[in-house]
Scaffold this active site. Structure first.
Site: not given
Lengths: 492, 497
Positions: B85, B160, B184
């Site tokens: 990420k 997210s 997330s």
């Protein structure tokens, strides 16, 4: 109307640690800008702080030195404000749970009323001493500014006093006493030139006798103790004049202009920051264990005022000597090593305070590199006290000790400097002197007794300083008065 | 034997078996990822960037080690491509948090999890899309673009960590690491039909994770199977002296937890979660999953988390408060975007005005407000107290059960743009995941079925959330693995995969 000034000080002191507060960057002064930095103290994305244990220890040690409570639980908080010298735009500090609180510092102050023993000393209460991080330093150039982050993240102690100070001299004495204690405790080098001590002053005035405080005015940009003194003098005068004119003073922050010697408005209460403190989630609360506390307690040294009093009491030294031996700790330690258990410590103090520093500075030698130890001074004083050498010869012995490192006894023996106390030898010398100086001898006999001193000086000279001076005077006087020497009557 | 073209469809354990048998190389495994990215990422848009040369050098090094006899026993991830990420620092690589304010920023150091992945032999590559600074549930708050759901490109992948979930579900990488602050990891894993684990707070070092809400953030893996999740967690878990909130305790052997049945385990169903608003197909799938767990030997009982209703409100005070301070460092002075101004204050506000997107600004303002003088006690302090109540709810529930199950999300993946105008609706997609972060315990989402029974809804994955005690990851893996092995959901491939 008579006014009084009420002052509280916030003193920031850089801690003497090897590394910074949250990272392993060195905590040193004077490096090239932005060389003692890493992602952590630069506030790079993703970094986390790890508390420097030695900084926590020095904070608690400070608390112990300042007679503070050490709470069972302390924590760190974030103080939020934007400024370019702040790498994270928040400062990690201790807001409502400081590591130490509610203490006091006692110090000598000429303005204090004397106590029962006639000592003039006073106490200032310490609200708290808490740990935080220093910020970087902005440098302004002609067309741009730069930030040096070498200082960012250096552990900083904020020591907050109660508003117990009443004037500039007292503030100055307090700061001297406080920094003496911190230096003695190994907390900080307190080098003002290097910015290791910075001070904010909270000051207000009120009619004497009034119990409520006047509007609190904070003074910033005080970079030396003398600036603190001058700023307080200026500001208390300014406030008193303003009140006399009927002006209502309002809470504000003012900046000290050291060159102009005045304070100027910086920001009013309305412009004050809302720091939005909240607990620092990246650090665990700090709860010192008993073992940890014991380790810190073991590091508590003797503080200057206590030391001075002990030197005066244990060695019967005058205050002036005790001050010198307190201010110069290594010299004081040298003195104590020599004087402990000795019947005349004052004689040792004289050598250690006067002759020793003079010789050290004349030869450019440090005390640590001295070629003789404290025992040698004790031996030297013993030689004088026992009459084996004169105090004049003692100076020569000392000089020889300094250069060769040999012991006083050995030097006296090797040089044949032992004092002559053999009366037959002195009688011979006396005869010689009287014969060689018929004029002064006649003067003495004529009643001018001062002539004896001249003859005595001649005898000492003839003996190269080794004759026992008292005995020399005695023998000369007897011979000049024609007193027949009778040998001691031996019991039969 | 499957051809090299099928390499991408393997999970980590399948890949390491092939690598160990020298049936494929690390370089070929990486190439399989690159080929798939070239094939589908134009549509999927999971990757923000990736450094081919850097990844190839790591793969070549892994091949050298394999050739020299290093085994997966020594380096469990040797030769396995794992993507990150855009919130995790990887030395020499950009780290932008999908934000304009970090444009041009290159990490000067490795996050601890990256160091550990590399020590385990992984080939760490790529920057995966996300909601800006991990604030969002759809990747629609990315300053770059919105990643799509590999099961239906008209829908969001969740967030997210949407790029993390989509890339693994689409076989662009063999696993990825994301972060979970309020769901997330679990929410996008559920919406993309893969396994996502949020470890217990303090189990995985946060050093090198760009902070959103420090007391809630935790790094965790996205994988194609429960076994892979255990393998990745094994690699990254454990005390880190650089993170004061990481717990100094030994890490168990998670793979040993795999394989048992569920007899003797008590699983809680939360009374307060049994509310309206859950999609009927999600509800049906989760009920079926509960029956499956019972058939595997688990006993199910109802538990109560009485303060659940306050979780979202509590979360949306604490997380923005911490974020308002965490994001203060992005000021245009030292790195990233700078918009010049006449003085530092103007430079600062111009930079932040141009650099942050609307959701990030909304949360900074919210966080600044709740910490302000006069509001702190009413908001932040009260929220911290409620947080304690929520944590105590869990501790009490875990006195009687070993784990708690629920849907991961109330609905399957929603359409792109469907909730962007209504932040509150968006926030509610995290309703089942948020309290786990507030309590600090662990949670996993695993595939438990699909929608599509009705003709108006396409076939979309549904996630089952299993919540465990603090440091109860072994129990999560045991339950999740037993369930996975007894069902076939994890073998279903997204159309793009």
């Amino acid at each position: 109307m008579d006014f009084e000034t009420v002052i509280g000080l916030e003193t920031h002191v850089q801690l003497k640690t090897r590394s910074k507060m949250w990272c392993t960057c060195p905590n040193t002064f004077g490096a090239e800008p932005n060389t003692n930095v890493c992602p952590i103290c630069l506030g790079m994305p993703g970094v986390l702080p790890v508390a420097n244990d030695e900084a926590l220890r020095l904070t608690v040690l400070t608390g112990l030195l300042l007679n503070c409570e050490i709470p069972k639980y302390a924590k760190f908080d974030r103080k939020n404000y934007f400024y370019p010298d702040s790498a994270k735009n928040y400062q990690v500090t201790q807001y409502d749970r400081p590591s130490t609180q509610n203490g006091w510092v006692e110090f000598e102050f000429e303005g204090a009323d004397p106590d029962a023993e006639g000592r003039r000393r006073t106490r200032v209460r310490i609200t708290r001493a808490h740990l935080e991080e220093d910020v970087g330093k902005n440098n302004h150039f002609e067309r741009y500014s730069g930030v040096d982050f070498n200082r960012a993240g250096v552990p900083l102690l904020e020591i907050v006093s109660e508003p117990d100070l009443t004037g500039s001299d007292m503030a100055y004495a307090y700061l001297r006493a406080l920094t003496d204690i911190l230096v003695r405790g190994g907390i900080s080098d307190c080098d003002l030139e290097k910015g290791m001590v910075r001070c904010d002053v909270n000051i207000s005035v009120r009619p004497r006798g009034q119990s409520t405080l006047g509007a609190k005015i904070e003074l910033k940009n005080l970079n030396s103790f003398s600036a603190v003194r001058r700023a307080i003098e200026f500001e208390s005068g300014r406030q008193i004049e303003a009140v006399k004119r009927g002006e209502a003073l309002r809470q504000e922050t003012r900046r000290w202009d050291d060159e102009a010697g005045i304070t100027e408005p910086m920001r009013s209460k309305e412009d004050a920051h809302d720091y939005r403190y909240f607990p620092e989630p990246d650090l665990m609360p700090f709860a010192p264990t008993e073992t940890w506390l014991d380790e810190v307690r073991a590091r508590v040294p003797e503080l200057p005022l206590a030391r001075k009093e002990r030197l005066m009491r244990d060695y019967a030294l005058p205050a002036g000597d005790a001050d010198v031996l307190t201010d110069h700790l290594p010299l004081g330690q040298f003195f104590e090593a020599a004087a402990r258990g000795f019947r005349n410590p004052k004689a040792i103090a004289n050598w250690v305070i006067n002759n020793l520093p003079a010789a050290l500075s004349a030869h450019g030698v440090r005390l640590a590199d001295l070629r003789f130890g404290p025992d040698a001074i004790r031996e030297l004083v013993t030689l004088v006290e026992s009459g084996r050498i004169s105090s004049k010869i003692a100076q020569d012995v000392f000089a020889e000790m300094f250069t060769s490192g040999a012991g006083p006894e050995a030097i006296v023996a090797a040089k044949g400097w032992a004092q002559v106390s053999d009366s037959s030898a002195i009688e011979g010398l006396a005869d010689e002197v009287i014969a060689a100086n018929p004029g002064p001898a006649a003067d003495f006999r004529a009643g001018r007794t001062a002539a004896l001193n001249f003859l005595k000086g001649q005898l000492m000279k003839l003996s190269k300083g080794r004759a026992n001076p008292a005995m020399a005077g005695e023998v000369l006087e007897r011979k000049l008065r024609n007193v027949v020497h009778s040998p001691p009557i031996s019991p039969s | 034997m499957a051809g090299v073209s099928m390499l991408r469809q393997l999970n980590i354990s399948g890949l390491t078996e092939r690598l160990a048998r020298r049936e494929c190389s690390a370089r070929e495994s990486l190439q399989a990822c690159f080929d798939q990215i070239a094939q589908v990422d134009g549509t999927l848009k999971a990757f923000l960037s990736y450094d081919v040369a850097n990844a190839e050098a790591q793969a070549d090094e892994a091949d050298r080690l394999l050739a020299s006899g290093v085994t997966h026993r020594e380096k469990p991830l040797l030769g396995v491509p794992i993507a990150l990420k855009d919130v995790l620092c990887h030395r020499g690589q950009p780290c932008g948090c999908a934000s304009k304010i970090l444009q041009g920023f290159v990490s000067p150091y490795d996050a601890t999890v990256v160091t550990r992945l590399k020590e385990a032999g992984a080939v760490v590559f790529g920057r995966l899309n996300m909601d800006e600074f991990a604030m969002g549930s759809s990747t629609e708050n990315s300053s770059a673009w919105t990643t799509v759901n590999p099961w239906d490109p008209t829908r969001i992948p969740g967030g997210s960590s949407g790029g993390c979930a989509a890339s693994v579900a689409a076989n662009e990488c063999f696993g990825s690491l994301g972060s979970d602050t309020g769901g997330s990891i679990r929410q996008p894993a559920a919406l993309c039909g893969i396994v996502g684990l949020k470890p217990t707070y303090g189990l995985v070092s946060r050093f090198g994770l760009v902070a959103f809400a420090s007391s809630l953030d935790q790094i965790g893996p996205f994988t194609k199977s429960v076994g892979d999740s255990a393998t990745l967690l094994q690699a990254i878990a454990g005390h880190d002296p650089r993170d004061s909130t990481s717990v100094p305790q030994p890490v168990p052997d998670y793979r040993k937890a795999l394989g048992g049945d569920l007899r003797g385990l008590r699983i809680g169903l939360v009374r307060e979660f049994n509310v309206g608003g859950v999609d009927p197909e999600v509800d049906t799938a989760v009920r079926a999953a509960v029956r499956q767990l019972e058939s595997l030997g688990a006993e199910t009982v109802e538990v109560s988390l009485p303060h659940s209703d306050y979780a979202a409100a509590t979360y949306y005070i604490i997380a923005p408060a911490e974020a308002s301070a965490n994001l203060a460092r992005f000021d245009g002075i030292r790195y990233g975007l700078r918009v010049e101004g006449r003085d530092p204050a103007e430079l600062n506000s111009r930079t932040r005005g141009a650099g942050f997107g609307p959701e990030v600004k909304r949360r900074i303002i919210l966080g600044t407000y709740v910490l302000s003088s006069g509001y702190y006690d009413a908001f932040y302090l009260r929220a911290q107290k409620v947080r304690t109540l929520i944590r105590n709810d869990f501790l009490k529930a875990f006195e009687s059960v070993d784990a708690i199950v629920s849907p991961t999300t109330p609905t399957p993946a929603f359409r792109i743009g469907e909730k962007t105008e209504d932040p509150l609706q968006m926030y509610l997609s995290d309703i089942f995941t948020i309290s786990c972060n507030l309590a600090g315990n662990c949670g996993i989402s695993i595939p438990c079925g699909f929608t599509g029974a009705r003709s108006d809804v396409p076939r979309l994955p549904i996630g089952l959330q299993i919540l465990g005690k603090p440091f109860g990851e072994e129990t999560l893996f045991r339950i999740a693995h037993a369930y996975e092995q007894s069902t076939g959901w994890h073998r279903e491939h997204a159309p793009m995969a």
